[in-house]
Design an enzyme around this catalytic site. Sequence first.
Site, PDB file in Angstrom:
ATOM      1  N   ILE A   1       1.224  -0.982  -0.113  1.00  0.00           N
ATOM      2  CA  ILE A   1       0.226   0.172   0.135  1.00  0.00           C
ATOM      3  C   ILE A   1       1.220   1.286   0.341  1.00  0.00           C
ATOM      4  CG2 ILE A   1      -1.956   1.215   1.007  1.00  0.00           C
ATOM      5  CD1 ILE A   1      -2.487  -1.140   2.498  1.00  0.00           C
TER       6      ILE A   1
ATOM      7  N   ASP B   1       9.276   8.319  -1.224  1.00  0.00           N
ATOM      8  CA  ASP B   1       8.319   8.842  -2.103  1.00  0.00           C
ATOM      9  C   ASP B   1       8.127   9.397  -3.108  1.00  0.00           C
ATOM     10  OD1 ASP B   1       7.246  11.928  -3.616  1.00  0.00           O
ATOM     11  OD2 ASP B   1       8.873  13.382  -1.749  1.00  0.00           O
TER      12      ASP B   1
ATOM     13  N   ASN C   1      -2.444   4.592  -3.841  1.00  0.00           N
ATOM     14  CA  ASN C   1      -3.437   4.936  -3.463  1.00  0.00           C
ATOM     15  C   ASN C   1      -2.753   6.185  -3.028  1.00  0.00           C
ATOM     16  OD1 ASN C   1      -5.293   5.984  -1.076  1.00  0.00           O
ATOM     17  ND2 ASN C   1      -3.374   5.349   0.332  1.00  0.00           N
TER      18      ASN C   1
ATOM     19  N   TYR D   1      -5.990  18.847 -10.621  1.00  0.00           N
ATOM     20  CA  TYR D   1      -6.459  17.198  -9.792  1.00  0.00           C
ATOM     21  C   TYR D   1      -7.285  16.072 -10.038  1.00  0.00           C
ATOM     22  CZ  TYR D   1      -8.209  14.479  -6.392  1.00  0.00           C
ATOM     23  OH  TYR D   1      -8.332  13.205  -5.596  1.00  0.00           O
TER      24      TYR D   1
ATOM     25  N   LYS E   1      -6.399  12.986 -11.821  1.00  0.00           N
ATOM     26  CA  LYS E   1      -7.360  11.283 -11.806  1.00  0.00           C
ATOM     27  C   LYS E   1      -7.810  11.096 -13.317  1.00  0.00           C
ATOM     28  CE  LYS E   1      -6.578  10.200  -6.901  1.00  0.00           C
ATOM     29  NZ  LYS E   1      -5.785   9.918  -6.573  1.00  0.00           N
TER      30      LYS E   1
HETATM   31  P1  NDP Z   1      -4.885  11.837   3.516  1.00  0.00           P
HETATM   32  O1  NDP Z   1      -4.462  13.078   2.840  1.00  0.00           O
HETATM   33  O2  NDP Z   1      -5.287  11.331   4.015  1.00  0.00           O
HETATM   34  O3  NDP Z   1      -3.683  10.906   2.879  1.00  0.00           O
HETATM   35  C1  NDP Z   1      -2.529  10.738   1.776  1.00  0.00           C
HETATM   36  C2  NDP Z   1      -1.886   9.336   1.737  1.00  0.00           C
HETATM   37  O4  NDP Z   1      -0.856  10.024   0.548  1.00  0.00           O
HETATM   38  C3  NDP Z   1      -0.700  10.467   2.680  1.00  0.00           C
HETATM   39  O5  NDP Z   1      -0.492   8.814   3.318  1.00  0.00           O
HETATM   40  C4  NDP Z   1       0.485  10.473   2.207  1.00  0.00           C
HETATM   41  O6  NDP Z   1       1.568   9.981   3.062  1.00  0.00           O
HETATM   42  C5  NDP Z   1       0.848   9.652   0.523  1.00  0.00           C
HETATM   43  N1  NDP Z   1       2.021  10.794  -0.086  1.00  0.00           N
HETATM   44  C6  NDP Z   1       1.291  11.670  -0.655  1.00  0.00           C
HETATM   45  N2  NDP Z   1       2.422  12.227  -0.972  1.00  0.00           N
HETATM   46  C7  NDP Z   1       2.956  11.653  -0.891  1.00  0.00           C
HETATM   47  C8  NDP Z   1       4.556  11.372  -1.935  1.00  0.00           C
HETATM   48  N3  NDP Z   1       4.656  11.949  -2.455  1.00  0.00           N
HETATM   49  N4  NDP Z   1       4.607   9.890  -1.255  1.00  0.00           N
HETATM   50  C9  NDP Z   1       4.397   9.241  -0.285  1.00  0.00           C
HETATM   51  N5  NDP Z   1       3.716   9.068  -0.175  1.00  0.00           N
HETATM   52  C10 NDP Z   1       2.484  10.241  -0.082  1.00  0.00           C
HETATM   53  O7  NDP Z   1      -5.160  11.701   1.917  1.00  0.00           O
HETATM   54  P2  NDP Z   1      -6.604  10.540   1.122  1.00  0.00           P
HETATM   55  O8  NDP Z   1      -6.779   9.311   2.256  1.00  0.00           O
HETATM   56  O9  NDP Z   1      -7.839  11.317   1.194  1.00  0.00           O
HETATM   57  O10 NDP Z   1      -6.193  10.199  -0.033  1.00  0.00           O
HETATM   58  C11 NDP Z   1      -5.882   8.985  -0.487  1.00  0.00           C
HETATM   59  C12 NDP Z   1      -6.447   8.984  -2.018  1.00  0.00           C
HETATM   60  O11 NDP Z   1      -7.142   8.810  -1.983  1.00  0.00           O
HETATM   61  C13 NDP Z   1      -5.394  10.033  -2.682  1.00  0.00           C
HETATM   62  O12 NDP Z   1      -5.303   9.296  -4.229  1.00  0.00           O
HETATM   63  C14 NDP Z   1      -6.844  10.752  -3.257  1.00  0.00           C
HETATM   64  O13 NDP Z   1      -6.270  11.643  -4.583  1.00  0.00           O
HETATM   65  C15 NDP Z   1      -7.307   9.909  -3.106  1.00  0.00           C
HETATM   66  N6  NDP Z   1      -8.976   9.741  -3.019  1.00  0.00           N
HETATM   67  C16 NDP Z   1      -9.763  11.081  -1.675  1.00  0.00           C
HETATM   68  C17 NDP Z   1     -10.716  11.344  -1.857  1.00  0.00           C
HETATM   69  C18 NDP Z   1     -11.183  11.659  -0.002  1.00  0.00           C
HETATM   70  O14 NDP Z   1     -11.934  13.124  -0.449  1.00  0.00           O
HETATM   71  N7  NDP Z   1      -9.902  12.473   0.781  1.00  0.00           N
HETATM   72  C19 NDP Z   1     -11.823  11.468  -2.834  1.00  0.00           C
HETATM   73  C20 NDP Z   1     -10.864  10.334  -3.567  1.00  0.00           C
HETATM   74  C21 NDP Z   1     -10.212  10.301  -4.129  1.00  0.00           C
HETATM   75  P3  NDP Z   1       2.983  11.135   3.197  1.00  0.00           P
HETATM   76  O15 NDP Z   1       2.416  12.850   3.519  1.00  0.00           O
HETATM   77  O16 NDP Z   1       3.573  10.491   4.583  1.00  0.00           O
HETATM   78  O17 NDP Z   1       3.225  11.054   1.992  1.00  0.00           O
HETATM   79  C1  8X3 Z   2     -11.419  13.349  -3.867  1.00  0.00           C
HETATM   80  C2  8X3 Z   2     -12.318  14.570  -4.301  1.00  0.00           C
HETATM   81  O1  8X3 Z   2     -14.317  15.589  -4.513  1.00  0.00           O
HETATM   82  O2  8X3 Z   2     -12.318  16.537  -3.968  1.00  0.00           O
HETATM   83  O3  8X3 Z   2     -10.790  13.433  -4.970  1.00  0.00           O
HETATM   84  O4  8X3 Z   2     -12.290  15.376  -6.125  1.00  0.00           O
HETATM   85  S1  8X3 Z   2     -12.527  15.899  -4.591  1.00  0.00           S
END
Ligand code: NDP
Ligand code: 8X3
Length: 252
Positions: free
Chosen positions: A7, A60, A87, A153, A157
Amino acid sequence: MKKIICITGASAGFGKATAEIFAKNGHDLIISARRKEKIDSLAGELTRKYNVDIFPIELDVRNQLAVKTAFQNLPENWKKIDVLINNAGLASGFDKIQDGNIDDWEKMLDTNVKGLLYVSNQVIPLMIAQKKGHIINIGSTASKEVYLKGNVYCASKHAVDALTKGMRIDLLEHGIKVTQIAPGAAETEFSEVRFYGDKEKAKNVYQGFKPMTSEDIAGIIYYTTTLPEHLCINDLVVTSLAQANSVYIHKE
Ligand code: NDP
Ligand code: 8X3
């Protein structure tokens, strides 16, 4: 049967909750993110709670060489990855395209698109060698529709959407499943990151309706891995009841 689940972005939100549900179900995990202390403490917590093996990696996903090194240096027994969950991702900024910040654009494209490719590039050959595997890409409702100020963004996606379709076609002959999960709004650190740490602005996104939680999405991700061998969920869009798509959210 015990599987190895890899993950990315497991230090928060969906990734962290997904690590927990797989650990709870007895699977071993490779978890990665940039914040080492969070990944290490999650590894410790899940090992204690569920007695599974966890391989934490500070990573990263934008750093191509670091991604290559991390996967090439995995001990042989950890290379038998059954499920890859791409993710790691973020939104950075919320501006009309004419007001956009190029650093934000690069951050999103480098993480959400190129990072996903770098990791997949390392894991796909391992899955091909095993003649099985499951890649789950975390897209978004933003993979499907574009909304005001969502420009880059949403483009990133939409790319995840296209790459998921492309991977599924290319990997068909190798028996590898490829799934996109496309969630709508879920309350995680996502909006805080998008608004550069502004907690008030972030909270406001989820006012007036019941958003999804990380656990909701983790349960769905887990579900897609429990189907019989001959079934693959290709694309799954999931929103809270109050959300119709990227654009329409009914707020009280
Ligand atoms: P969070 O911000 O809670 O978690 C994001 C995770 O991604 C963190 O663990 C962060 O870890 C990691 N991350 C960010 N940049 C990097 C990088 N350069 N390298 C490695 N890890 C990275 O957001 P979500 O859990 O909500 O988001 C997870 C996924 O779901 C994303 O792809 C997001 O676009 C997508 N998403 C989110 C939605 C929402 O409404 N929340 C809806 C739809 C999709 P760290 O900072 O420690 O690196
Ligand atoms: C994250 C949800 O609505 O900000 O993908 O695009 S939204």
